[in-house]
Design a protein around this motif. Sequence first.
Motif, short mmCIF file in Angstrom:
data_model
loop_
_atom_site.label_atom_id
_atom_site.label_comp_id
_atom_site.label_asym_id
_atom_site.label_seq_id
_atom_site.Cartn_x
_atom_site.Cartn_y
_atom_site.Cartn_z
N GLY A 174 5.91 9.22 5.92
CA GLY A 174 4.48 9.12 6.22
C GLY A 174 3.97 10.34 6.95
N ILE A 175 4.76 10.81 7.90
CA ILE A 175 4.38 12.02 8.65
C ILE A 175 4.39 13.23 7.72
N ALA A 176 5.42 13.32 6.89
CA ALA A 176 5.50 14.45 5.94
C ALA A 176 4.33 14.43 4.97
N PHE A 179 0.82 -1.21 0.00
CA PHE A 179 0.00 0.00 0.00
C PHE A 179 0.86 1.27 0.00
N ARG A 180 2.05 1.20 0.58
CA ARG A 180 2.98 2.34 0.52
C ARG A 180 3.43 2.58 -0.91
N ILE A 181 3.75 1.52 -1.61
CA ILE A 181 4.19 1.64 -3.01
C ILE A 181 3.04 2.12 -3.90
N ILE A 182 1.84 1.62 -3.65
CA ILE A 182 0.67 2.10 -4.40
C ILE A 182 0.46 3.59 -4.17
N TRP A 216 -4.02 6.57 5.54
CA TRP A 216 -3.30 5.66 4.64
C TRP A 216 -1.81 5.96 4.71
N ALA A 217 -1.45 7.23 4.60
CA ALA A 217 -0.03 7.62 4.64
C ALA A 217 0.62 7.21 5.96
N LEU A 218 -0.08 7.45 7.04
CA LEU A 218 0.48 7.12 8.36
C LEU A 218 0.54 5.61 8.59
#
Length: 140
Positions: free
Chosen positions: A78-80, A14-17, A124-126
Amino acid sequence: MKLIVPTTLLQDVFRIILGTLMAFAAVAHFTFERADFQAQVPDWIPMSKDLVVILSGIVELGLGLCLVFWAGEKVQLGIALAIFYVLVFPGNIAQYTNHVSAFNLNTDRARLIRLFFQPVLILWALWCTGALKYLFYPGK
């Protein structure tokens, strides 16, 4: 300081997506969706709408590529990215409150529904970067 939070294969996928989607959105900023992105920039921003679109596209491209290729710093990324989503949210609100049609969001209902997806992107990012675990369960 390197923050190491183990993530699962599902989180990594999901990070790569998400990174790929961010890079694609950046390309859209620079090309075929440029006018729609400009339409979202609130009038109170004291810069050229085109400059805001270009700068936010550069940030999106950087964050997207880093999410895909720089997994060693994924918690910070993720935080950024979550902060970036918070910072661009006023554009979504302006699109709704000013009744601006862009991105095929041609009704107030569609624009309102879109507002509820920003928290999803933030989570999602976090989540996919392990930042959610880091923020809410530090030390684990």
